[in-house]
Design an enzyme around this catalytic site. Sequence first.
Site, mmCIF file in Angstrom:
data_model
loop_
_atom_site.group_PDB
_atom_site.id
_atom_site.type_symbol
_atom_site.label_atom_id
_atom_site.label_comp_id
_atom_site.label_asym_id
_atom_site.label_seq_id
_atom_site.Cartn_x
_atom_site.Cartn_y
_atom_site.Cartn_z
ATOM 1 N N HIS A 1 1.246 5.555 26.495
ATOM 2 C CA HIS A 1 0.551 6.248 27.592
ATOM 3 C C HIS A 1 -0.815 5.640 27.905
ATOM 4 O O HIS A 1 -1.464 6.026 28.881
ATOM 5 C CB HIS A 1 0.440 7.751 27.315
ATOM 6 C CG HIS A 1 -0.569 8.142 26.280
ATOM 7 N ND1 HIS A 1 -0.248 8.386 24.960
ATOM 8 C CD2 HIS A 1 -1.899 8.351 26.368
ATOM 9 C CE1 HIS A 1 -1.332 8.739 24.288
ATOM 10 N NE2 HIS A 1 -2.351 8.720 25.136
ATOM 11 N N ASP B 1 6.105 6.741 22.149
ATOM 12 C CA ASP B 1 4.737 6.496 22.619
ATOM 13 C C ASP B 1 4.114 5.309 21.874
ATOM 14 O O ASP B 1 3.178 5.467 21.087
ATOM 15 C CB ASP B 1 3.887 7.757 22.455
ATOM 16 C CG ASP B 1 2.606 7.710 23.275
ATOM 17 O OD1 ASP B 1 2.450 6.770 24.085
ATOM 18 O OD2 ASP B 1 1.764 8.621 23.110
ATOM 19 N N GLN C 1 -9.890 12.907 22.593
ATOM 20 C CA GLN C 1 -9.832 12.013 23.745
ATOM 21 C C GLN C 1 -10.534 10.695 23.447
ATOM 22 O O GLN C 1 -11.653 10.677 22.951
ATOM 23 C CB GLN C 1 -10.474 12.672 24.978
ATOM 24 C CG GLN C 1 -9.599 13.683 25.671
ATOM 25 C CD GLN C 1 -9.687 15.050 25.028
ATOM 26 O OE1 GLN C 1 -10.555 15.303 24.210
ATOM 27 N NE2 GLN C 1 -8.783 15.935 25.410
ATOM 28 N N GLY C 2 -9.834 9.597 23.744
ATOM 29 C CA GLY C 2 -10.377 8.274 23.474
ATOM 30 C C GLY C 2 -9.855 7.650 22.195
ATOM 31 O O GLY C 2 -10.079 6.469 21.943
ATOM 32 N N ASP C 3 -9.160 8.449 21.374
ATOM 33 C CA ASP C 3 -8.573 7.920 20.142
ATOM 34 C C ASP C 3 -7.116 7.504 20.319
ATOM 35 O O ASP C 3 -6.520 6.919 19.411
ATOM 36 C CB ASP C 3 -8.660 8.958 19.018
ATOM 37 C CG ASP C 3 -10.084 9.206 18.564
ATOM 38 O OD1 ASP C 3 -10.861 8.236 18.514
ATOM 39 O OD2 ASP C 3 -10.430 10.364 18.262
ATOM 40 N N SER C 4 -6.516 7.821 21.487
ATOM 41 C CA SER C 4 -5.122 7.469 21.746
ATOM 42 C C SER C 4 -4.832 6.014 21.395
ATOM 43 O O SER C 4 -5.629 5.122 21.679
ATOM 44 C CB SER C 4 -4.791 7.668 23.223
ATOM 45 O OG SER C 4 -4.503 9.008 23.522
#
Length: 260
Positions: free
Chosen positions: A74, A119, A206-209
């Site tokens: 993603h 993913d 958020q931002g660690d994906s």
Amino acid sequence: MRNYLKALKRCTAVGAVALAAFSLQPGGAQAQEPGPGVVGGTRAQQGEFPWMVRLSMGCGGALLTQQIVLTAAHCVDGSGPNTSITATAGVVDLNSSQAIKVKSTRVLQAPGYNGAGKDWALIKLAKPVNLPTLKIADTTAYNNGTFTIAGWGATREGGGQQRSLLKATVPFVDDATCQGAYGDSLTPGDEICAGYMDTGGVDTCQGDSGGPMFRKDDSGAWIQVGIVSWGEGCARPGYPGVYSEVSTFASAIRSAAASL
């Protein structure tokens, strides 16, 4: 729509329209000095996790080889030639003058990815970087115990991105317990969960994906068991973090890497 929303949970930038619609933008991508953690973590030491990579679209990743980064599906937009991504590696502090920055040349998103499971993605770099790589789990043998998570993402829901790499540890959560939290949004077999069910307080955000979830193997070496994917908010009690289960896709990941 539910699956698309969940896939955005831990990414800072997939598309401006999407982020605006779901109010998931973490206050911009500016780098800040770390707060209390990667939610609830501490600053990593220089060289502690040398295979960690920060990607310019607002995601994390790990060096699968010295020229290929493993991240989340993603975080990227399909497969094919792509020179728009910059990978930053070799440092804890993103502002360090020692940072290694390399452009992407090609992206391969997991075949059949549709927002539910699968993913993972690979990013080929323009040149190899002379850094250690992180091996991936081939079996479910290490899908238990306590895992380490690390990233430059927000330290709280809606927070800003971090300048320095933060780390934390989280315990395994079994599929049945995780499904109790997420119902049919979870894809057992494709996903593995980790976090403090009763108390929350420690999690990716958020931002660690795309970053790795990892632990020591029987020989004491780091091995990647998960890829940061999604979750309900960040570090909420009753809602563990959800990670792409690396062992499920290890063979496909290696085959894809060989084709890049």
